[in-house]
Design an enzyme around this catalytic site. Structure first.
Site, PDB file in Angstrom:
ATOM      1  N   GLY A  58       0.821  -1.212   0.000  1.00 32.01           N
ATOM      2  CA  GLY A  58       0.000   0.000   0.000  1.00 32.01           C
ATOM      3  C   GLY A  58       0.853   1.259   0.000  1.00 32.01           C
ATOM      4  N   GLU A  62       3.470   6.073  -8.076  1.00 32.81           N
ATOM      5  CA  GLU A  62       3.602   5.760  -9.504  1.00 32.81           C
ATOM      6  C   GLU A  62       4.400   4.480  -9.761  1.00 32.81           C
ATOM      7  OE1 GLU A  62       2.701   6.566 -12.709  1.00 32.81           O
ATOM      8  OE2 GLU A  62       1.058   7.518 -11.645  1.00 32.81           O
ATOM      9  N   GLY A  63       5.322   4.154  -8.864  1.00 34.77           N
ATOM     10  CA  GLY A  63       6.092   2.911  -9.022  1.00 34.77           C
ATOM     11  C   GLY A  63       5.163   1.705  -9.004  1.00 34.77           C
ATOM     12  N   HIS A  64       4.289   1.659  -7.988  1.00 37.10           N
ATOM     13  CA  HIS A  64       3.307   0.574  -7.921  1.00 37.10           C
ATOM     14  C   HIS A  64       2.398   0.592  -9.153  1.00 37.10           C
ATOM     15  CE1 HIS A  64       3.932   1.481  -3.473  1.00 37.10           C
ATOM     16  NE2 HIS A  64       4.271   0.211  -3.543  1.00 37.10           N
ATOM     17  N   GLY A 174       9.081  -4.821  -8.754  1.00 36.48           N
ATOM     18  CA  GLY A 174       9.879  -3.693  -9.216  1.00 36.48           C
ATOM     19  C   GLY A 174      11.370  -3.960  -9.071  1.00 36.48           C
ATOM     20  N   LEU A 211      11.028   6.381  -6.362  1.00 34.39           N
ATOM     21  CA  LEU A 211       9.787   6.480  -5.597  1.00 34.39           C
ATOM     22  C   LEU A 211       9.754   5.363  -4.564  1.00 34.39           C
ATOM     23  CD1 LEU A 211       7.003   7.270  -8.221  1.00 34.39           C
ATOM     24  CD2 LEU A 211       8.505   8.819  -6.995  1.00 34.39           C
ATOM     25  N   SER A 213       7.385   4.288  -0.758  1.00 40.39           N
ATOM     26  CA  SER A 213       6.357   4.658   0.223  1.00 40.39           C
ATOM     27  C   SER A 213       6.989   5.368   1.411  1.00 40.39           C
ATOM     28  CB  SER A 213       5.625   3.409   0.705  1.00 40.39           C
ATOM     29  OG  SER A 213       5.070   2.729  -0.403  1.00 40.39           O
TER      30      SER A 213
HETATM   31  P1  AMP Z   1       6.171  -2.208  -1.598  1.00 40.70           P
HETATM   32  O1  AMP Z   1       4.777  -1.713  -1.458  1.00 40.70           O
HETATM   33  O2  AMP Z   1       7.205  -1.199  -1.228  1.00 40.70           O
HETATM   34  O3  AMP Z   1       6.377  -3.558  -0.960  1.00 40.70           O
HETATM   35  O4  AMP Z   1       6.403  -2.439  -3.155  1.00 40.70           O
HETATM   36  C1  AMP Z   1       5.541  -3.246  -3.911  1.00 40.70           C
HETATM   37  C2  AMP Z   1       6.160  -3.481  -5.268  1.00 40.70           C
HETATM   38  O5  AMP Z   1       6.343  -2.222  -5.920  1.00 40.70           O
HETATM   39  C3  AMP Z   1       7.537  -4.142  -5.192  1.00 40.70           C
HETATM   40  O6  AMP Z   1       7.650  -5.096  -6.224  1.00 40.70           O
HETATM   41  C4  AMP Z   1       8.471  -2.987  -5.411  1.00 40.70           C
HETATM   42  O7  AMP Z   1       9.701  -3.370  -5.978  1.00 40.70           O
HETATM   43  C5  AMP Z   1       7.674  -2.149  -6.382  1.00 40.70           C
HETATM   44  N1  AMP Z   1       8.149  -0.760  -6.351  1.00 40.70           N
HETATM   45  C6  AMP Z   1       8.326   0.009  -5.252  1.00 40.70           C
HETATM   46  N2  AMP Z   1       8.848   1.196  -5.597  1.00 40.70           N
HETATM   47  C7  AMP Z   1       9.004   1.184  -6.943  1.00 40.70           C
HETATM   48  C8  AMP Z   1       9.505   2.110  -7.912  1.00 40.70           C
HETATM   49  N3  AMP Z   1       9.959   3.306  -7.554  1.00 40.70           N
HETATM   50  N4  AMP Z   1       9.527   1.734  -9.208  1.00 40.70           N
HETATM   51  C9  AMP Z   1       9.077   0.507  -9.588  1.00 40.70           C
HETATM   52  N5  AMP Z   1       8.590  -0.409  -8.730  1.00 40.70           N
HETATM   53  C10 AMP Z   1       8.555  -0.096  -7.424  1.00 40.70           C
END
Ligand code: AMP
Length: 308
Positions: A58, A62-64, A174, A211, A213
């Protein structure tokens, strides 16, 4: 936050539900129960539709959403999982501070074309008596694994459960979490889970900061100094393109650049083999730079692939 507090028009999904093929009118359905999510995924598979899953914690950005767009384009059914997984946090304060806003996340997921948002509670995922963990050996004993004991065990365990519940044909991760993506690939291969892992490029702010969280937790001054992560990585990439092959010197130069920022405390900087993550002394073919840097209580990671 309780599901009932959602202000958006959303529905709790049923197993019989058939989603429209046209996504322009689609709405996201929030599914808190693992069993129900499993029934939905099974029904989709039985009807010949492909299922893509984007696991997240959560606090979407934009990455998500870049992962969701790819998932949406490549699958008939797009599932996002949203679960702040307590067992992957090595520090209680990090877990407590982790940003959460289900209403905002659900709206963003909906706008990006997510069909189902699997958002279980910790009790749904780890009910009383829960006793099973998944450990990936080797890769998890380096870098993030050393700095955050138990982290990858928590990640491997929750991902195995999310995969079992969502039954994907493809799962999207990501490159931002480079080591995590390698660990998940290993896990999926070793346990014959039989679906594809898609790794998508890191999305960055205009100044280069990846990016995350956790970026909202930075003070304005920490945020200003955090640009050193991507700057030092891009400088390393330029040096390798210009002919530098000495990985030891390159590593030292990156760390020195980070230390020039008074609020930045490097946790590790590694120039390593992109598959095994073993540290390199020379860059002969491909390499990856992994780094983790603390700004006060906030810890950021980033990486870059290097090709001579
Ligand atoms: P998280 O919510 O931080 O566990 O991330 C969920 C997914 O989003 C993971 O596969 C991360 O690698 C991916 N993710 C997080 N930040 C980025 C980003 N800046 N660019 C691309 N993917 C991302």
């Amino acid at each position: 936050m309780a599901i009932g507090h959602l202000s958006l028009v959303m529905q709790i999904a049923s197993a019989e539900d058939q989603r429209p093929e046209d996504h322009s009118e689609a709405f996201v359905q929030i599914v808190p129960e693992p069993r129900k999510m499993q029934q939905i995924a099974d029904a989709a598979r039985r009807s010949g539709r492909s299922v893509g899953v984007v696991p997240t914690m959560g606090a979407l950005h934009e990455g998500h959403l870049s992962l969701v767009r790819r998932c949406r384009a490549e699958n008939d059914v797009a599932v996002m999982t949203l679960f702040v997984n307590p067992i992957q946090f090595d520090r209680k304060d990090d877990l407590a501070r982790y940003p959460r806003d289900l209403t905002r996340d659900a709206a963003m997921a909906q706008a990006a074309g997510v069909d189902y948002l699997f958002a279980p509670t910790p009790d749904d995922m780890y009910p009383k008596g829960y006793a099973t963990c998944v450990t990936v050996e080797g890769l998890t004993e380096l870098w993030e694994g050393t700095s955050r004991p138990g982290h990858f065990r928590g990640v491997a365990t929750v991902c195995t459960k999310l995969f079992t519940v969502c039954r994907p044909h493809r799962a999207y991760f990501g490159q931002k979490d480079y080591q995590q993506a390698l660990v998940i690939r290993r896990l999926v291969a070793d346990l014959n889970l039989g679906f594809e892992i898609m790794v998508c490029p890191t999305v960055r702010e205009a100044d280069g900061l990846a990016l995350s969280s956790r970026n909202v937790l930075l003070t304005p001054e920490e945020r200003r100094q955090a640009v050193v992560l991507s700057r030092s990585l891009f400088a390393a990439q330029a040096a390798v393109r210009a002919g530098d092959r000495d990985a030891v010197k390159l590593r030292a130069a990156i760390e020195a650049a980070i230390r020039q920022m008074p609020l930045a405390v490097p946790d590790y900087v590694a120039v390593c083999d992109p598959e095994t993550l073993a540290p390199l002394s020379r860059i002969e073919t491909k390499a990856v730079v992994l780094l983790a840097v603390r700004f006060g209580p906030t810890r950021l990671i980033d990486n870059i692939l290097l090709e001579p």
